[in-house]
Design a protein around this motif. Structure first.
Motif: not given
Length: 425
Positions: A352-374
């Protein structure tokens, strides 16, 4: 008057005779006791090896000199097993002749048991030796010897082991070596615990005594000592407390792990085992039954809580309540963080949100945050459960109702179902 003096004199003589006899009997008893103490002979080395007294071999169809030489060879082979401290006929005969000459040159177990007790021996080995003609490999007649032995426990007078072997002059040392090995394998091997570390122990018998990796052991502890002789010789009583299995072996020591116990093992506890497989299985099975029985019969310890004072109860509740509130704050914070990070991960991955360039790592950061916070959330959830259990046991939380377990719950509705997360504290 002379008649009165005569009667008094007669009474005095009678009293002196009775008194002298009593003194004589007392002196004789004391002499017997001292003689009994002096007849407690020795000759064994002071270590944990089995004390074995070897009697004269009873010869038949051969000279006593030849029987004595074979007995010396047997004594040397038994000693070389490093399992026994051996006293042979030459040693005990020299001492016994000064104490009781009638027991000298003993060949049978009746007098052998008496000699064994005088020398404080654990076992007595008695045997017969006779010559016999046998056929060799070339079917030729050849003189041979047949040796029959029996090992008897001096405390119980029970035969622990018996065997018979036939050999020629050339085979004598090999056959006696194998016979000594069988005697050692069928005799209880005893050691002691040198050190303990958590569930591992180290003890003072090893490869030289036949111990191998995987060997099973019985560990026992001295419970009492019963006086047996006048000179304070004691017969120690032991209680089996644990079973262990060998995991590492060196020449004179080994290490094992505790596999079953009813009490903690300490330095100095006794280690028992057999090299013979059949006897070891019997020993382990009997000990396991004994440990299981003692564990079932051991009374359960009930903890009786004293009613605390009002001030102490208030202080305990305040401390528990503070810890509960702090843990709940952390629990809720990581719950919301996990939900937010998970939602962001799903949103980024949906495109839904177009990510390009350096912003393409945001899904990975969000996923890592989900695992750690879980992970953090589940940690504080376990702490909440522990605090809740503690509060119920102390009476801070009522446990009269059965709460709905925490987790996801589905509720049917006309057009589908509702899903909700429910958490009970």
């Amino acid at each position: 008057m002379p008649a009165f003096i005569g009667k008094a004199f007669l009474l005095c003589l009678t009293f002196l005779c009775i008194t002298s006899q009593s003194w004589g009997q007392s002196s004789n008893n004391q002499g017997d006791s001292s003689n009994y103490e002096q007849t407690q002979l020795s000759g064994f080395s002071d270590d944990e090896r089995i004390k074995l007294l070897l009697l004269n071999l009873l010869p038949s169809g051969m000279t006593e000199t030849a029987a004595e030489e074979i007995a010396k060879a047997l004594q040397l082979n038994i000693y070389n097993t490093n399992h026994f401290s051996v006293v042979g006929p030459a040693e005990w005969n020299a001492e016994i002749k000064n104490q009781d000459p009638t027991l000298a040159d003993c060949h049978d177990i009746a007098c052998g048991a008496m000699i064994g007790k005088l020398f404080h021996a654990d076992k007595v080995l008695v045997g017969t030796l006779h010559s016999e003609i046998m056929f060799n490999e070339n079917n030729e007649e050849e003189p041979s010897f047949v040796l029959s032995i029996r090992m008897v426990d001096t405390r119980t007078n029970i035969t622990d082991f018996s065997d018979e072997v036939q050999f020629t002059d050339l085979q004598m040392h090999d056959e006696l070596f194998r016979l000594a090995a069988r005697i050692s394998d069928n005799t209880l091997l005893i050691g002691s615990v040198l050190s303990t570390k958590q569930s591992r122990i180290s003890f003072n018998i090893g490869r030289a005594q036949g111990i191998k990796t995987g060997h099973q052991l019985v560990i026992s502890r001295r419970t009492s000592a019963r006086k047996k002789f006048v000179n304070d010789l004691h017969d120690n009583a032991f209680q089996n407390i644990a079973l262990a299995e060998v995991v590492q072996v060196s020449d004179l020591s080994a290490e094992a792990v505790i596999v079953q116990k009813i009490s903690s093992v300490a330095n100095g506890d006794q280690v028992q085992t057999y090299i013979d497989r059949e006897k070891l299985i019997h020993l382990i099975s009997q000990t396991r039954k004994e440990l299981d029985t003692q564990k079932r019969l051991k009374p359960k310890q009930r903890v009786i809580r004293k009613v605390p004072s009002i001030g102490k109860e208030s202080s305990d509740y305040a401390n528990w309540s503070k810890r509960f509130r702090q843990t709940k704050v952390e629990h809720d914070r990581w719950l919301y963080t996990t939900a937010g990070a998970g939602g962001a991960t799903i949103l980024f991955l949906s495109g839904s949100i177009k990510l390009s360039g350096i912003l393409s790592v945001l899904p990975w950061i969000a996923g890592a945050g989900t695992v750690y916070s879980g992970i953090r959330f589940f940690h504080f959830r376990d702490l909440m459960n522990e605090l809740s259990t503690e509060g119920r046991s102390l009476g801070f939380i009522s446990s009269s109702f059965d709460p709905i377990p925490s987790g996801f719950h589905w509720t049917p509705v006309p057009k589908g179902f509702q899903i909700a997360w429910i958490k009970r504290f």
